[in-house]
Design an enzyme around this catalytic site. Structure first.
Site, PDB file in Angstrom:
ATOM      1  CD  GLU A  93      -2.786   1.532   0.764  1.00 52.35           C
ATOM      2  OE1 GLU A  93      -2.719   1.533  -0.390  1.00 52.35           O
ATOM      3  OE2 GLU A  93      -3.845   1.795   1.270  1.00 52.35           O
ATOM      4  CG  ASP A  94      -0.683   4.885  -1.562  1.00 48.29           C
ATOM      5  OD1 ASP A  94      -1.533   4.423  -0.719  1.00 48.29           O
ATOM      6  OD2 ASP A  94      -1.064   5.701  -2.678  1.00 48.29           O
ATOM      7  CG  ASP A  97      -4.491  10.043   5.865  1.00 51.28           C
ATOM      8  OD1 ASP A  97      -3.875  10.436   6.803  1.00 51.28           O
ATOM      9  OD2 ASP A  97      -5.457  10.539   5.272  1.00 51.28           O
ATOM     10  CG  PHE A 148      -2.637  15.394   0.115  1.00 53.21           C
ATOM     11  CD1 PHE A 148      -3.227  14.894   1.126  1.00 53.21           C
ATOM     12  CD2 PHE A 148      -2.695  14.938  -0.907  1.00 53.21           C
ATOM     13  CE1 PHE A 148      -4.138  13.762   0.914  1.00 53.21           C
ATOM     14  CE2 PHE A 148      -3.563  14.040  -1.501  1.00 53.21           C
ATOM     15  CZ  PHE A 148      -4.521  13.335  -0.334  1.00 53.21           C
TER      16      PHE A 148
HETATM   17  P1  IMP Z   1      -6.690   5.953   4.804  1.00 52.86           P
HETATM   18  O1  IMP Z   1      -7.914   4.788   4.428  1.00 52.86           O
HETATM   19  O2  IMP Z   1      -7.305   7.099   5.245  1.00 52.86           O
HETATM   20  O3  IMP Z   1      -5.705   5.229   5.592  1.00 52.86           O
HETATM   21  O4  IMP Z   1      -6.049   6.533   3.368  1.00 52.86           O
HETATM   22  C1  IMP Z   1      -5.551   5.758   2.420  1.00 52.86           C
HETATM   23  C2  IMP Z   1      -5.695   6.520   0.933  1.00 52.86           C
HETATM   24  O5  IMP Z   1      -5.810   7.827   1.354  1.00 52.86           O
HETATM   25  C3  IMP Z   1      -4.234   6.293   0.234  1.00 52.86           C
HETATM   26  O6  IMP Z   1      -4.378   5.036  -0.257  1.00 52.86           O
HETATM   27  C4  IMP Z   1      -4.278   7.440  -0.350  1.00 52.86           C
HETATM   28  O7  IMP Z   1      -5.036   7.447  -1.714  1.00 52.86           O
HETATM   29  C5  IMP Z   1      -5.071   8.509   0.405  1.00 52.86           C
HETATM   30  N1  IMP Z   1      -4.082   9.310   0.748  1.00 52.86           N
HETATM   31  C6  IMP Z   1      -3.978   9.942   2.237  1.00 52.86           C
HETATM   32  N2  IMP Z   1      -2.991  10.557   2.360  1.00 52.86           N
HETATM   33  C7  IMP Z   1      -2.429  11.051   1.142  1.00 52.86           C
HETATM   34  C8  IMP Z   1      -1.346  11.886   0.923  1.00 52.86           C
HETATM   35  O8  IMP Z   1      -0.703  12.742   1.595  1.00 52.86           O
HETATM   36  N3  IMP Z   1      -1.169  11.783  -0.568  1.00 52.86           N
HETATM   37  C9  IMP Z   1      -1.710  11.061  -1.287  1.00 52.86           C
HETATM   38  N4  IMP Z   1      -2.760  10.312  -1.042  1.00 52.86           N
HETATM   39  C10 IMP Z   1      -3.091  10.005   0.363  1.00 52.86           C
HETATM   40 MG    MG Z   2      -5.028   6.271  -3.059  1.00 54.78          MG
END
Ligand code: IMP
Ligand code: MG
Length: 180
Positions: A93-94, A97, A148
């Site tokens: 996973e990238d 968050d 971001f």
């Molecule tokens: P989560 O489900 O809130 O953990 O979010 C995960 C997804 O939010 C990631 O796969 C990204 O697509 C997006 N995301 C959250 N923060 C960033 C950021 O700083 N840059 C780019 N994408 C982000």
């Molecule tokens: Mg994403």
């Protein structure tokens, strides 16, 4: 935008993760699962750094209805082709968050009967976590700021994934995007 992680730093970091993964999964039936689209650049670099393992790969696309920048209410856009039952699964996973995407994915793979589920993530925004997750075993960078990030697979509004470095957006970058 300002550089947060240079391409050299990213590659050095990914080499370290690949060596660890290679060591941990030697002799195991490794199925790597990438979460599209963000995983693409990280995953393609990381895969070729894993030595001595006959890995298979597959992908999932999970879409969330975004409320602002938060992700909630997940649905599968593309599910896996592979059999997961009894396999040693590694999620790539990238970024983590709020943790919602990962928590959903981990639960899904556990339900499918994986023998083990581990996670490799390039950037971990640990202070943003809102739900419990199984801690990622392989973490590239811990990120404590609020801004971001874009580049090396990370997008803002679908753009910037092709940049070779990771950049932090600054106030003026949000304005440019909104007025474009
Ligand atoms: P989560 O489900 O809130 O953990 O979010 C995960 C997804 O939010 C990631 O796969 C990204 O697509 C997006 N995301 C959250 N923060 C960033 C950021 O700083 N840059 C780019 N994408 C982000
Ligand atoms: Mg994403």
């Amino acid at each position: 935008m300002k550089i947060l992680y240079s391409n050299d730093e990213l590659k050095t970091c990914i080499r370290r993760l690949g060596a660890e993964i290679g060591k941990d999964y030697r002799g195991k039936d490794l199925l790597v699962i990438g979460l599209l689209k963000g995983c693409v650049v990280f995953m393609s670099h990381l895969l070729v750094e894993i030595e001595g393992v006959e890995a298979e790969i597959d992908f999932m696309t999970i879409s969330s209805y975004k409320h602002g920048t938060r992700s909630e209410d997940f649905k599968f856009v593309q599910d896996l082709d592979s059999e997961v039952k009894g396999r040693d699964v590694l999620i790539m996973e990238d970024i983590i968050d709020t943790g919602r995407t990962l928590a959903f994915t981990q639960a899904h793979l556990r339900n499918l009967g994986a023998n083990s589920v581990a996670t490799a993530v390039l950037v971990y925004k640990k202070s943003n976590l809102e739900v419990p997750i199984e801690e990622p075993k392989y973490v590239g960078f811990s990120y404590e700021d609020k801004e971001f990030i874009v580049g090396f697979g990370f997008d803002y509004g679908g753009k910037y994934r092709n940049l070779s470095n990771v950049y932090q957006l600054e106030e003026k970058d949000y304005k440019i995007y909104l007025s474009a």
